[in-house]
Design a protein around this motif. Structure first.
Motif, mmCIF file in Angstrom:
data_model
loop_
_atom_site.group_PDB
_atom_site.id
_atom_site.type_symbol
_atom_site.label_atom_id
_atom_site.label_comp_id
_atom_site.label_asym_id
_atom_site.label_seq_id
_atom_site.Cartn_x
_atom_site.Cartn_y
_atom_site.Cartn_z
ATOM 1 N N ARG A 271 8.679 -17.452 0.281
ATOM 2 C CA ARG A 271 9.606 -15.781 0.637
ATOM 3 C C ARG A 271 8.789 -15.027 -0.776
ATOM 4 N NH1 ARG A 271 14.717 -17.948 2.726
ATOM 5 N NH2 ARG A 271 14.125 -20.217 3.458
ATOM 6 N N THR A 272 9.186 -14.184 0.232
ATOM 7 C CA THR A 272 9.259 -12.484 -0.635
ATOM 8 C C THR A 272 9.524 -12.467 -1.130
ATOM 9 O OG1 THR A 272 8.683 -10.043 -0.452
ATOM 10 C CG2 THR A 272 10.924 -11.367 1.279
ATOM 11 N N ALA B 65 16.034 -13.433 1.019
ATOM 12 C CA ALA B 65 14.689 -13.258 0.948
ATOM 13 C C ALA B 65 14.395 -14.356 2.483
ATOM 14 C CB ALA B 65 13.399 -13.743 -0.286
ATOM 15 N N PHE B 66 13.113 -13.193 2.659
ATOM 16 C CA PHE B 66 12.269 -14.645 4.049
ATOM 17 C C PHE B 66 11.068 -14.461 3.959
ATOM 18 C CE2 PHE B 66 12.560 -9.551 4.902
ATOM 19 C CZ PHE B 66 11.306 -9.537 5.120
ATOM 20 N N ALA B 67 10.278 -15.503 4.602
ATOM 21 C CA ALA B 67 8.940 -15.828 4.684
ATOM 22 C C ALA B 67 7.941 -14.336 4.100
ATOM 23 C CB ALA B 67 8.443 -16.557 5.655
ATOM 24 N N ALA B 68 7.260 -15.007 3.327
ATOM 25 C CA ALA B 68 5.993 -13.859 1.967
ATOM 26 C C ALA B 68 4.468 -13.657 3.604
ATOM 27 C CB ALA B 68 5.574 -14.693 1.220
ATOM 28 N N GLY B 69 4.564 -12.228 3.603
ATOM 29 C CA GLY B 69 3.423 -12.266 3.812
ATOM 30 C C GLY B 69 3.870 -11.254 5.678
ATOM 31 N N ILE B 70 4.906 -11.144 5.926
ATOM 32 C CA ILE B 70 5.324 -10.781 6.973
ATOM 33 C C ILE B 70 6.238 -9.888 6.824
ATOM 34 C CG2 ILE B 70 5.275 -12.392 8.811
ATOM 35 C CD1 ILE B 70 8.264 -13.208 8.528
ATOM 36 N N ASP B 71 6.389 -8.592 7.362
ATOM 37 C CA ASP B 71 7.112 -6.539 7.668
ATOM 38 C C ASP B 71 8.750 -7.058 7.728
ATOM 39 O OD1 ASP B 71 4.850 -6.240 6.943
ATOM 40 O OD2 ASP B 71 3.663 -4.486 8.155
ATOM 41 N N THR B 72 9.034 -8.009 8.523
ATOM 42 C CA THR B 72 10.723 -8.474 8.725
ATOM 43 C C THR B 72 10.354 -9.464 9.587
ATOM 44 O OG1 THR B 72 11.968 -7.359 11.252
ATOM 45 C CG2 THR B 72 9.686 -7.284 11.066
ATOM 46 N N PRO B 73 11.781 -10.377 9.116
ATOM 47 C CA PRO B 73 12.060 -11.546 9.084
ATOM 48 C C PRO B 73 12.644 -11.753 11.396
ATOM 49 C CG PRO B 73 13.930 -10.423 8.490
ATOM 50 C CD PRO B 73 13.173 -9.430 8.620
ATOM 51 N N ASP B 74 12.316 -10.360 11.702
ATOM 52 C CA ASP B 74 13.068 -11.277 13.760
ATOM 53 C C ASP B 74 12.179 -9.678 13.797
ATOM 54 O OD1 ASP B 74 14.276 -11.071 15.994
ATOM 55 O OD2 ASP B 74 15.999 -11.601 15.091
ATOM 56 N N PRO B 75 11.040 -9.354 14.053
ATOM 57 C CA PRO B 75 11.126 -8.666 15.173
ATOM 58 C C PRO B 75 11.971 -8.251 15.617
ATOM 59 C CG PRO B 75 8.923 -9.699 14.872
ATOM 60 C CD PRO B 75 10.154 -10.663 14.700
ATOM 61 N N GLU B 76 12.222 -8.711 16.201
ATOM 62 C CA GLU B 76 13.445 -8.314 18.093
ATOM 63 C C GLU B 76 15.107 -7.786 17.343
ATOM 64 O OE1 GLU B 76 14.427 -11.013 20.959
ATOM 65 O OE2 GLU B 76 12.165 -10.961 21.573
ATOM 66 N N ARG B 77 14.636 -8.123 16.446
ATOM 67 C CA ARG B 77 16.890 -7.819 15.503
ATOM 68 C C ARG B 77 16.087 -6.844 14.714
ATOM 69 N NH1 ARG B 77 20.274 -11.203 12.022
ATOM 70 N NH2 ARG B 77 22.349 -9.509 11.947
ATOM 71 N N GLN C 107 11.765 -2.375 12.086
ATOM 72 C CA GLN C 107 10.955 -1.512 11.229
ATOM 73 C C GLN C 107 11.472 -2.632 9.916
ATOM 74 O OE1 GLN C 107 11.152 2.785 11.443
ATOM 75 N NE2 GLN C 107 12.979 2.421 12.596
ATOM 76 N N TRP C 108 11.185 -1.983 8.849
ATOM 77 C CA TRP C 108 11.289 -2.581 7.960
ATOM 78 C C TRP C 108 13.207 -2.073 7.311
ATOM 79 C CZ3 TRP C 108 12.971 -0.095 3.228
ATOM 80 C CH2 TRP C 108 12.369 0.808 2.518
ATOM 81 N N LEU C 109 13.021 -1.241 7.504
ATOM 82 C CA LEU C 109 14.125 -0.168 6.999
ATOM 83 C C LEU C 109 15.334 -0.298 8.087
ATOM 84 C CD1 LEU C 109 12.560 3.684 8.038
ATOM 85 C CD2 LEU C 109 13.269 2.805 5.976
ATOM 86 N N GLU D 70 1.083 -1.061 0.172
ATOM 87 C CA GLU D 70 -0.416 0.362 0.153
ATOM 88 C C GLU D 70 0.603 1.399 0.027
ATOM 89 O OE1 GLU D 70 -4.534 1.470 2.079
ATOM 90 O OE2 GLU D 70 -2.808 0.457 3.276
ATOM 91 N N TYR D 71 0.264 2.003 -0.976
ATOM 92 C CA TYR D 71 1.830 3.136 -1.156
ATOM 93 C C TYR D 71 2.798 3.302 -0.755
ATOM 94 C CZ TYR D 71 -2.971 5.899 -0.630
ATOM 95 O OH TYR D 71 -4.582 5.953 -0.666
ATOM 96 N N GLY D 72 3.238 1.905 -1.580
ATOM 97 C CA GLY D 72 4.434 1.804 -1.803
ATOM 98 C C GLY D 72 5.350 1.604 -0.478
ATOM 99 N N TRP D 73 5.017 1.301 0.438
ATOM 100 C CA TRP D 73 5.754 1.774 2.076
ATOM 101 C C TRP D 73 6.870 1.199 2.585
ATOM 102 C CZ3 TRP D 73 5.368 0.330 7.186
ATOM 103 C CH2 TRP D 73 4.989 -0.719 7.244
ATOM 104 N N LYS D 74 6.585 0.006 2.599
ATOM 105 C CA LYS D 74 7.718 -1.002 2.580
ATOM 106 C C LYS D 74 8.876 -1.987 1.558
ATOM 107 C CE LYS D 74 3.927 -3.819 4.220
ATOM 108 N NZ LYS D 74 2.842 -4.479 5.003
#
Length: 469
Positions: A151-152, A383-395, A398-400, A128-132
């Protein structure tokens, strides 16, 4: 024959159109057949207009029969990322909040393709809106990687990269505001070039000088051909530079002898997978063998993360500032959180971020007085799993955080390319080649050198399991 046609470079298609050995209609038939085979799995297309494709291909075939092509891509199928206007098609940008009415005009890049005779018949998926930096969202669902469909393909030009990688067409457009051409190029095993800001005409938008228009291809020469088309002027972009009269195919094979090239495996961000870094060594060796002076440098750009976070949040908040409650509720939750976070950014903080952006640009201009090019991994992970925003939320909260090697060069407005460089555990990796402003010819030459050394000839398992390495 269709499978052979699906993997032809765009420039070979044009050459065979000229001799009468091949027709644009034949190519479109093969393209549509491949699309019907792979897209039910990849989910890379969000709009399909087969009648228009057939009309454009038939018109092109007639022009070639008369010996009167209108441009260097006449008859070549090109996919259009759904962040650009195409007259007669809606521009949804992956969002339920956008109008379903068709656009009445072409984005500058699309206008250049239409003038050059390209055949476009589909739009490709984007978050959406190319945000990630990945490609899934509320309107179009999950787009998948042809090398491993669990994978994504990356994003935000993920649909474009997936189609090119899967042999549907040789070229697709993309936009890059933080890595959105280079991320999917690396994850999907294709070539992607983010041009210098102002080189390719574009329409103004909330992301300002971060965002540029470009494309993806299966090889470097096809992207050079695409640049010959996209860099033509458009009066709607007041920041676009005048036509420089450059043929980006000229000198493509003239090599890298004598170039001073810097190599940084991480730009000061301690996130690079050692296997990815090791996988790029053959590319570095190839450049040295070709006569370049490649030196590892202690370049640290990690201090710029606060800058991109402020500008990114403010830019996307501007996109949705006039939305009503129902529209806000329909947004990707991550995009809504990003926009809400911008409420805490003061005008002075935003201005300070723009000043920091300019200082970073000046730092890199100084850097390139000593080095013609800079090399990094494009993405520090595979490449990590499709459908998630980040492969490791702790590490990587955010996608940046997992793309820290791409977005610095949106801040600096520099050109940067991602070149396929083999595989790690069966997944593609890419080498990023960065140059000073308007150094695209040098980047393309170096990319061509790497391509010749690292090309495997492999095709994604989705389309050719026996060829996967």
């Amino acid at each position: 024959m269709p499978n052979d046609l699906n993997w032809l470079p765009a420039r070979e298609m044009v050459s065979r159109f000229a001799t009468g050995d091949l027709s644009p209609v034949d190519v479109l038939d093969a393209t549509l057949a491949q699309l019907r085979t792979v897209d039910p799995i990849l989910n890379a297309v969000c709009l399909l207009d087969e009648p228009q494709g057939r009309r454009l291909a038939t018109e092109s075939a007639e022009r070639w029969r008369r010996g009167a092509p209108v441009g260097p891509l006449d008859g070549v199928p090109v996919a259009i990322k759904d962040t650009g206007h195409v007259a007669g098609w809606p521009m949804r940008i992956g969002s339920h909040t956008t109008p379903t009415a068709p656009s009445t005009f072409d984005t500058p890049g699309v206008a250049r393709l239409r003038e050059a005779g390209a055949v476009f018949f589909c739009k490709t998926t984007t978050p959406e809106y190319g945000w990630k930096g990945i490609t899934h969202g509320p309107l179009t669902g999950i787009t998948r990687n042809p090398w491993d469909t669990s994978r994504t393909p990356g994003g935000s030009s993920g649909g474009s990269a997936a189609l090119v990688a899967a042999g549907v067409m040789p070229l697709a457009t993309g936009g890059d505001g933080g890595g959105s051409i280079r991320i999917p190029a690396a994850f999907s095993g294709v070539f992607g070039l983010k041009p210098s800001y102002g080189l390719v005409p574009n329409l103004p938008g909330p992301m300002g000088t971060l965002a540029v228009y470009g494309g993806l291809s299966r090889d470097v020469a096809d992207s050079a051909l695409l640049m010959n088309v996209l860099t033509r002027p458009d009066p709607r972009d007041s920041f676009a530079i005048p036509d420089r009269g450059i043929d980006y195919l000229d000198g493509l094979d003239s090599g890298v002898a004598g170039l001073r090239i810097a190599w940084s495996p991480d730009l000061g961000f301690p996130v690079s997978d050692p296997a990815v870094v090791a996988g790029l060594q053959p590319a570095l060796d190839a450049l040295v063998k070709a006569g370049a002076d490649v030196q590892r440098v202690p370049l640290d750009l990690s201090g710029a993360q606060g800058t991109i976070e402020v500008i990114w949040a403010a830019s996307h908040a501007a996109l949705v500032r006039d939305f009503d409650g129902a529209q806000l509720a329909a947004l990707d939750p991550g995009l809504l959180r990003l926009a809400v976070s911008a409420q805490d950014i003061s005008t002075s903080e935003l201005q300070a971020a723009y000043l920091d952006m300019r200082a970073l640009s000046q730092q890199m201009q100084q850097f390139h007085r000593d080095y013609d090019l800079l090399l990094t991994p494009t993405i520090p992970i595979t490449a990590f799993a499709a459908g998630i925003d980040t492969p490791d939320p702790e590490r990587f909260p955010q996608w940046l955080d997992w793309t820290p090697l791409t977005w610095p060069f949106n801040l600096t407005r520099q050109p940067a390319a991602s070149v396929p460089c083999g595989f790690v555990d069966g997944l593609p990796i890419g080498l990023q080649i960065v140059g000073p402003m308007f150094s695209e010819p040098t980047i393309l030459r170096a990319s061509r050198c790497v391509e010749q050394a690292c090309a495997t000839g492999a095709r994604p398992g989705l389309v050719d399991r026996s060829a996967r390495t």
